[in-house]
Write an enzyme that holds these catalytic residues in place. Structure first.
Site, short mmCIF file in Angstrom:
data_model
loop_
_atom_site.label_atom_id
_atom_site.label_comp_id
_atom_site.label_asym_id
_atom_site.label_seq_id
_atom_site.Cartn_x
_atom_site.Cartn_y
_atom_site.Cartn_z
N HIS A 38 8.35 65.55 56.39
CA HIS A 38 6.96 65.24 56.06
C HIS A 38 6.81 63.91 55.35
O HIS A 38 7.72 63.49 54.62
CB HIS A 38 6.39 66.34 55.16
CG HIS A 38 6.46 67.70 55.74
ND1 HIS A 38 6.66 68.82 54.97
CD2 HIS A 38 6.37 68.14 57.02
CE1 HIS A 38 6.68 69.89 55.75
NE2 HIS A 38 6.52 69.50 57.00
N LYS B 133 8.23 61.30 45.44
CA LYS B 133 8.52 62.68 45.04
C LYS B 133 9.75 62.68 44.14
O LYS B 133 10.66 61.88 44.32
CB LYS B 133 8.81 63.56 46.26
CG LYS B 133 7.65 63.76 47.19
CD LYS B 133 8.05 64.63 48.37
CE LYS B 133 6.88 64.80 49.33
NZ LYS B 133 7.27 65.57 50.52
N TYR C 53 8.78 70.12 42.94
CA TYR C 53 8.78 68.66 43.03
C TYR C 53 7.48 68.07 42.51
O TYR C 53 6.40 68.60 42.73
CB TYR C 53 9.11 68.17 44.44
CG TYR C 53 8.31 68.76 45.57
CD1 TYR C 53 7.27 68.04 46.15
CD2 TYR C 53 8.62 70.01 46.08
CE1 TYR C 53 6.55 68.56 47.21
CE2 TYR C 53 7.90 70.54 47.14
CZ TYR C 53 6.87 69.82 47.70
OH TYR C 53 6.15 70.34 48.74
N ASP D 187 5.99 72.06 62.18
CA ASP D 187 7.21 71.27 62.10
C ASP D 187 7.97 71.20 63.42
O ASP D 187 8.82 70.34 63.61
CB ASP D 187 8.12 71.77 60.98
CG ASP D 187 7.59 71.40 59.60
OD1 ASP D 187 6.71 70.53 59.50
OD2 ASP D 187 8.08 71.98 58.60
#
Length: 182
Positions: A62, A72, A132, A168
């Site tokens: 992603h 991130k 995260y 995905d």
């Protein structure tokens, strides 16, 4: 904290340094000044958590398109994952290269993923939790992804894929003739 350069431009593997006594232990997991000194984004807009029940679960690859790109800081807080990042910045010396990192509750390593990277992970054991920090709020209109099995990337996933979202499995393959994503 210890900051370890990776093979990918601007990405860092961050090791937490525990300090302990008879009460237990303490550690910093993020320091704005230390991040800034290394050119890392040091302001985060949200914190996300992902829980996966089965070993072999795959999430990603992603990314968020401009102007909603995001950095991130990824940490596995339960279990073990293989975290994979891909540099999608066409002006980077590590463009279209990927690297994998084992993150676990036991090793307490964190991965700093700069803006312009695709991010994914596969759980290596049952019952994993990943937390995260993200530097920008999620913007659905800016969401993008790459196929986990893209032959151009040739990522070697260590386990058979036991669970993956429908989305995905439908991201496009990279097209070397298309304009760059970043």
């Amino acid at each position: 904290m210890k900051y370890n350069k990776t093979n990918l431009q601007d990405a860092w593997l961050v090791e937490i340094e525990l300090r302990g006594d008879d009460r237990g232990s303490f550690a910093r997991t993020m320091c704005a000044d230390e991040f800034a000194a290394r050119g890392m984004i040091n302001s985060f807009a949200q914190q996300n958590m992902s829980v996966s029940a089965k070993a072999g679960t795959l999430r990603g690859l992603h990314f968020q398109r401009a102007p909603h790109t995001e950095a991130k800081l990824v940490r596995c807080t339960r279990g073990v994952i293989l975290d994979v990042i891909v540099d999608l910045r066409s002006n980077s010396p590590s463009y279209l290269k990927h690297e994998a990192f084992e993150l676990s509750a036991e090793n307490r390593k964190q991965l700093y993923v700069p803006p312009g990277f695709a991010h994914s992970f596969q759980t290596l054991v049952d019952d994993c939790e990943v937390s995260y920090l993200v530097s920008a709020a999620y913007a659905p209109q800016a969401e993008g992804g790459l196929r986990y099995d893209d032959p151009l990337l040739n990522i070697s996933w260590p386990r058979p894929i036991t669970a993956i979202s429908a989305k995905d499995t439908t991201w496009p393959y990279l097209n070397p003739d298309a304009p760059p994503i970043f």
